[in-house]
Design a protein around this motif. Structure first.
Motif, mmCIF file in Angstrom:
data_model
loop_
_atom_site.group_PDB
_atom_site.id
_atom_site.type_symbol
_atom_site.label_atom_id
_atom_site.label_comp_id
_atom_site.label_asym_id
_atom_site.label_seq_id
_atom_site.Cartn_x
_atom_site.Cartn_y
_atom_site.Cartn_z
ATOM 1 N N TYR A 6 51.470 50.341 16.841
ATOM 2 C CA TYR A 6 51.747 51.600 17.517
ATOM 3 C C TYR A 6 50.759 52.716 17.170
ATOM 4 O O TYR A 6 50.720 53.734 17.858
ATOM 5 N N LEU A 7 49.966 52.550 16.106
ATOM 6 C CA LEU A 7 49.060 53.608 15.683
ATOM 7 C C LEU A 7 47.590 53.188 15.680
ATOM 8 O O LEU A 7 46.713 54.011 15.883
ATOM 9 N N GLU A 8 47.318 51.925 15.402
ATOM 10 C CA GLU A 8 45.953 51.388 15.394
ATOM 11 C C GLU A 8 45.018 52.213 14.508
ATOM 12 O O GLU A 8 43.947 52.648 14.935
ATOM 13 N N VAL B 85 51.780 61.922 14.708
ATOM 14 C CA VAL B 85 52.256 60.538 14.831
ATOM 15 C C VAL B 85 52.809 60.311 16.237
ATOM 16 O O VAL B 85 52.502 59.305 16.892
ATOM 17 N N ARG B 86 53.604 61.248 16.709
ATOM 18 C CA ARG B 86 54.159 61.116 18.059
ATOM 19 C C ARG B 86 53.036 61.093 19.112
ATOM 20 O O ARG B 86 53.070 60.299 20.057
ATOM 21 N N ARG B 87 52.040 61.986 18.950
ATOM 22 C CA ARG B 87 50.936 62.043 19.907
ATOM 23 C C ARG B 87 50.117 60.766 19.888
ATOM 24 O O ARG B 87 49.706 60.256 20.931
ATOM 25 N N ARG B 88 49.883 60.250 18.691
ATOM 26 C CA ARG B 88 49.064 59.044 18.572
ATOM 27 C C ARG B 88 49.720 57.866 19.288
ATOM 28 O O ARG B 88 49.056 57.113 19.998
ATOM 29 N N ALA C 3 51.784 58.063 21.787
ATOM 30 C CA ALA C 3 51.695 58.329 23.231
ATOM 31 C C ALA C 3 50.268 58.150 23.739
ATOM 32 O O ALA C 3 50.054 57.632 24.845
ATOM 33 N N ASP C 4 49.272 58.596 22.946
ATOM 34 C CA ASP C 4 47.864 58.468 23.361
ATOM 35 C C ASP C 4 47.479 57.014 23.599
ATOM 36 O O ASP C 4 46.611 56.718 24.434
ATOM 37 N N LEU C 5 48.097 56.115 22.865
ATOM 38 C CA LEU C 5 47.802 54.687 23.020
ATOM 39 C C LEU C 5 48.630 54.040 24.130
ATOM 40 O O LEU C 5 48.559 52.827 24.339
ATOM 41 N N GLY C 6 49.427 54.851 24.819
ATOM 42 C CA GLY C 6 50.213 54.336 25.929
ATOM 43 C C GLY C 6 51.500 53.653 25.522
ATOM 44 O O GLY C 6 52.112 52.938 26.325
ATOM 45 N N HIS C 7 51.946 53.909 24.270
ATOM 46 C CA HIS C 7 53.175 53.275 23.790
ATOM 47 C C HIS C 7 54.345 54.257 23.860
ATOM 48 O O HIS C 7 54.166 55.475 23.951
ATOM 49 N N THR C 8 55.530 53.719 23.780
ATOM 50 C CA THR C 8 56.743 54.510 23.588
ATOM 51 C C THR C 8 57.338 54.091 22.255
ATOM 52 O O THR C 8 57.607 52.912 22.036
ATOM 53 N N MET C 9 57.519 55.052 21.384
ATOM 54 C CA MET C 9 58.055 54.724 20.070
ATOM 55 C C MET C 9 59.491 54.229 20.208
ATOM 56 O O MET C 9 60.302 54.871 20.876
ATOM 57 N N PRO C 10 59.819 53.111 19.597
ATOM 58 C CA PRO C 10 61.208 52.624 19.637
ATOM 59 C C PRO C 10 62.171 53.701 19.136
ATOM 60 O O PRO C 10 61.840 54.459 18.220
ATOM 61 N N GLN C 11 63.338 53.774 19.742
ATOM 62 C CA GLN C 11 64.286 54.832 19.417
ATOM 63 C C GLN C 11 64.649 54.831 17.940
ATOM 64 O O GLN C 11 64.800 55.895 17.324
ATOM 65 N N GLU C 12 64.789 53.653 17.359
ATOM 66 C CA GLU C 12 65.137 53.580 15.940
ATOM 67 C C GLU C 12 64.065 54.232 15.081
ATOM 68 O O GLU C 12 64.363 54.954 14.125
ATOM 69 N N ASP C 13 62.801 54.014 15.429
ATOM 70 C CA ASP C 13 61.708 54.630 14.679
ATOM 71 C C ASP C 13 61.638 56.125 14.940
ATOM 72 O O ASP C 13 61.354 56.918 14.031
ATOM 73 N N ALA C 14 61.885 56.527 16.198
ATOM 74 C CA ALA C 14 61.883 57.954 16.526
ATOM 75 C C ALA C 14 62.982 58.681 15.751
ATOM 76 O O ALA C 14 62.782 59.804 15.260
ATOM 77 N N ASP C 15 64.120 58.038 15.618
ATOM 78 C CA ASP C 15 65.222 58.637 14.854
ATOM 79 C C ASP C 15 64.846 58.742 13.380
ATOM 80 O O ASP C 15 65.170 59.744 12.721
ATOM 81 N N ARG C 16 64.197 57.720 12.840
ATOM 82 C CA ARG C 16 63.752 57.762 11.441
ATOM 83 C C ARG C 16 62.785 58.919 11.230
ATOM 84 O O ARG C 16 62.887 59.660 10.243
ATOM 85 N N HIS D 102 43.293 69.114 15.774
ATOM 86 C CA HIS D 102 42.590 67.905 15.374
ATOM 87 C C HIS D 102 43.099 66.723 16.181
ATOM 88 O O HIS D 102 44.239 66.705 16.659
ATOM 89 N N GLU D 103 42.237 65.730 16.341
ATOM 90 C CA GLU D 103 42.657 64.508 16.999
ATOM 91 C C GLU D 103 43.789 63.877 16.193
ATOM 92 O O GLU D 103 43.765 63.874 14.958
ATOM 93 N N SER D 104 44.766 63.331 16.906
ATOM 94 C CA SER D 104 45.938 62.780 16.229
ATOM 95 C C SER D 104 45.563 61.696 15.231
ATOM 96 O O SER D 104 46.126 61.630 14.133
ATOM 97 N N ILE D 105 44.589 60.859 15.570
ATOM 98 C CA ILE D 105 44.238 59.778 14.660
ATOM 99 C C ILE D 105 43.602 60.323 13.388
ATOM 100 O O ILE D 105 43.798 59.783 12.293
ATOM 101 N N GLU D 106 42.851 61.420 13.497
ATOM 102 C CA GLU D 106 42.236 62.034 12.313
ATOM 103 C C GLU D 106 43.308 62.584 11.382
ATOM 104 O O GLU D 106 43.225 62.426 10.156
ATOM 105 N N VAL D 107 44.300 63.240 11.970
ATOM 106 C CA VAL D 107 45.369 63.832 11.167
ATOM 107 C C VAL D 107 46.169 62.747 10.451
ATOM 108 O O VAL D 107 46.407 62.832 9.241
ATOM 109 N N VAL D 108 46.569 61.729 11.177
ATOM 110 C CA VAL D 108 47.394 60.676 10.587
ATOM 111 C C VAL D 108 46.615 59.927 9.515
ATOM 112 O O VAL D 108 47.138 59.643 8.431
#
Length: 271
Positions: free
Chosen positions: A222-224, A102-105, A107-120, A19-25
């Protein structure tokens, strides 16, 4: 496709759709908000106590007595039912897949998740796995059962996840637990329920943490997600409610119903 064989030949399993990442999230947020709206999730402190608190009293004569607080059984049943789709690999909102979506979404938007959020997010994923693992080698609690006449001899052993899952499959939604959950049948229903309280309360807490993170990521761009996922209704009104009807037709008692989608005969009149 991968063929599954367990003693008899079966049809190959269909590949899981991507499924598309936005649909799943978006779908997950709606379900998570429904879980968050549950009565047992309104007091986070008490919810965490259900998930973690287990007090043991040691008496001078050698007896050990466990103490725990349990919620109403019907309330836990409804909470477990709301959580259950997140535990099934075949569901679009399977928790592990949502984490990856969430990770794909991002990235699909061209962002890099902040490390603190990635760790969470990593901690949340690990916590979910910790509450659902069936393997005794990875479980935080192993429940053993023996017989009074043979103290020290273990007759059956199960993890909290096996007992909690066994409660859902045996006492709530089904009647025949399979796989590692079958051992739950060897324990009293009260023991299965107590394990389920810890399991599902813990999972509910993980959902709340994940929902907070996803809402925070969305708020920061980051998700829109469609704003509707945050405001649309996830529960229904109960009691006496009013519903405005566009039209209603009536006919004498015993009049056959018209076909679905078809025209109503002349015997049907509006009020």
């Amino acid at each position: 496709p991968r063929a599954v064989v367990t003693g008899e030949q079966r049809e190959p399993t269909a590949p899981k759709p991507r499924h598309e990442s936005i649909e799943v999230v978006a779908a997950w947020v709606l379900r998570a908000r429904r879980i968050a709206a549950h009565s047992l999730c309104q007091d986070r402190g008490q919810l965490d106590k259900y998930a973690t608190r287990f007090r043991i009293t040691a008496y001078a004569d050698g007896r050990l007595v466990g103490h725990r607080t349990l919620p109403d059984e019907e309330r836990l049943e409804s909470l477990a039912a709301r959580i259950r789709p997140l535990m099934l690999p075949g569901e679009r909102i399977f928790f592990k897949d949502v984490v990856e979506a969430v990770r794909r979404r991002v990235a699909d938007l061209g962002h890099t998740m902040p490390q603190e959020d990635a760790d969470r997010l990593d901690r949340i994923a690990a916590s979910w796995a910790w509450h659902t693992i069936d393997d005794a080698s990875g479980s935080r609690v192993l429940v053993e059962q023996g017989q009074p006449q043979t103290p020290g001899v273990v007759t059956f052993a199960a993890t909290m996840a096996q007992l909690g899952g066994g409660w859902f499959y045996t006492d709530v939604a089904h009647n025949s637990p399979t796989g590692p959950r079958r051992v739950a049948l060897e324990f009293p229903m009260a023991e299965r329920f107590a394990a389920a309280v810890q399991m599902f309360a813990g999972l509910a807490g993980v959902v709340l943490d994940a929902l907070n993170l996803i809402e925070d990521l969305d708020r920061r761009g980051y998700l829109e997600l469609d704003p509707e996922v945050w405001i649309s209704a996830v529960t229904v009104e109960t009691g006496e409610v009013e519903q405005e009807l566009s039209t209603a037709k009536f006919a004498p008692t015993g009049t056959p119903m018209p076909p679905i989608g078809g025209p109503a005969g002349p015997e049907w009149t509006t009020a």
